[in-house]
Design an enzyme around this catalytic site. Sequence first.
Site, PDB file in Angstrom:
ATOM      1  N   THR A 125       0.924  -1.244   0.060  1.00  0.00           N
ATOM      2  CA  THR A 125      -0.263  -0.081  -0.098  1.00  0.00           C
ATOM      3  C   THR A 125       1.046   1.822  -0.805  1.00  0.00           C
ATOM      4  OG1 THR A 125      -0.200   0.181   2.242  1.00  0.00           O
ATOM      5  CG2 THR A 125      -2.151  -1.264   0.997  1.00  0.00           C
ATOM      6  N   LYS A 137       4.263  -6.906   4.360  1.00  0.00           N
ATOM      7  CA  LYS A 137       3.680  -5.542   3.814  1.00  0.00           C
ATOM      8  C   LYS A 137       3.457  -4.629   4.768  1.00  0.00           C
ATOM      9  CE  LYS A 137       0.460  -2.910   3.128  1.00  0.00           C
ATOM     10  NZ  LYS A 137      -0.201  -2.213   4.292  1.00  0.00           N
ATOM     11  N   THR A 160      -1.010  -2.660  10.343  1.00  0.00           N
ATOM     12  CA  THR A 160      -1.639  -2.903   9.222  1.00  0.00           C
ATOM     13  C   THR A 160      -0.089  -3.930   8.471  1.00  0.00           C
ATOM     14  OG1 THR A 160      -2.890  -1.288   9.081  1.00  0.00           O
ATOM     15  CG2 THR A 160      -1.997  -2.416   6.017  1.00  0.00           C
ATOM     16  N   GLU A 206       6.847   5.022   7.588  1.00  0.00           N
ATOM     17  CA  GLU A 206       5.897   5.754   5.958  1.00  0.00           C
ATOM     18  C   GLU A 206       6.454   7.261   6.960  1.00  0.00           C
ATOM     19  OE1 GLU A 206       1.600   4.400   5.794  1.00  0.00           O
ATOM     20  OE2 GLU A 206       1.541   6.041   7.393  1.00  0.00           O
ATOM     21  N   ASN A 235      -0.349  11.134   5.685  1.00  0.00           N
ATOM     22  CA  ASN A 235      -1.917  10.136   6.202  1.00  0.00           C
ATOM     23  C   ASN A 235      -2.734  11.204   5.835  1.00  0.00           C
ATOM     24  OD1 ASN A 235      -1.416   7.282   7.481  1.00  0.00           O
ATOM     25  ND2 ASN A 235       0.957   8.486   7.744  1.00  0.00           N
ATOM     26  N   THR A 264      -6.895   9.869  -0.908  1.00  0.00           N
ATOM     27  CA  THR A 264      -6.750  11.153  -1.811  1.00  0.00           C
ATOM     28  C   THR A 264      -5.345  10.422  -2.860  1.00  0.00           C
ATOM     29  OG1 THR A 264      -5.803  12.878  -0.670  1.00  0.00           O
ATOM     30  CG2 THR A 264      -8.783  12.792  -1.292  1.00  0.00           C
TER      31      THR A 264
END
Length: 397
Positions: free
Chosen positions: A143, A169, A180, A266, A392, A397
């Site tokens: 992702t 992942k 996640t 991230e 985040n 979007t």
Amino acid sequence: MFTPSGFKFAGVHCKIKRKRKDLGIIFSEVPCVAAGVFTTNVVKAAPVIYDMEILKKNSNGIRAVVVNSGVANACTGEQGMINARRMAEKTAEELGVPVESVLVSSTGVIGVQLPMDKVENGIEEAVKVLSDDPLPFAEAIMTTDTKVKMHSTRVTIDGKEITVLGIAKGSGMIHPNMATMLSFITTDAKISEEALKKLLKLSVDDSYNMIDVDGDTSTNDMVIVLANGLAGNTTIQPETDGFWKLYEAVHEVNQVLAEKIVEDGEGATKVIEAHVVNAPDMKSARLIARSIVSSNLVKTAVYGEDANWGRIIAAAGYSGAAFDPNKLDLFFESEAGRIKVAENGQGVPFDEEEAKKILSEKKIKIILDMKQGKEAAKAWGCDLTEKYVEINGRYRT
């Protein structure tokens, strides 16, 4: 990259996402013994609920795992469960295997129904391109990941060469007790169901459950291990020499994948390792190590290369562990050196420039010597940056 005997992989773009691959399949030529560890979040995605039920009924007959990325199929009600089951049914139809032999996984945006026409078309295409190459599958489950995460190793048991391959992942929503984070371990070892369950739990507790990116626990976490027995070794039972040899191989794979997830956090620029030593007991060591790497104040201090050691002591203090704070020694370490910043729970004079140089490296080790016992534990995390907020803030979007 080694691949276990009898496993095939595929990854395709079925247009759930705009550009990148978004549907993958792992297929075993023969039935597998399987075990799974799942999210502790009370809110569980439909695939998690579905797989937990399948593994209760058919943990000795799993043939495939189908995974989509882009849509999590979480908080999707009865229709979400219908869609998860339909993913399994369609995969079973295309592969010619029983529906109860197929596990399902999803990752992505929460609260959105799966576009089943795209998913079913993707399953048809994926089955057509199954091969020995695991890379397309690894790409399909990503992702916000910026890198694929794979690791493999081999071990000899009973004179038979056994291969273990892991594909994972994870980049955000990573917090102890999994997050996640999807991980799929395949091996051609022959092992009993009891032994596989025990082996997986032992490894997960000291790998995926000891990492943190942002303190959030996902609805979709899972670690699945499939063992198809094609290596031809004698069936591995719990607590035997073969059990511990296979454990070491599986744990190596899980540990490497866990660290890759942290490295790819991230917006992350640094990896943090908290090493708690001489703790009164293992539970306390683990609680404190996890608390340190989960602290946003520690994360931001590391990002800013600020030797703000008090934040680390504070994180240890609210971890839930009982200890004497007046015995703690604290060190920062990296390839640039090592420096003591606290002794017996109090700060000591240290060179701020030297500390900043140590903290300027990409991998930072925080060593907390409790001087209250002999137990030790490690946990891993990453720094917290402006980029994390940017990623985040526009995830949908």
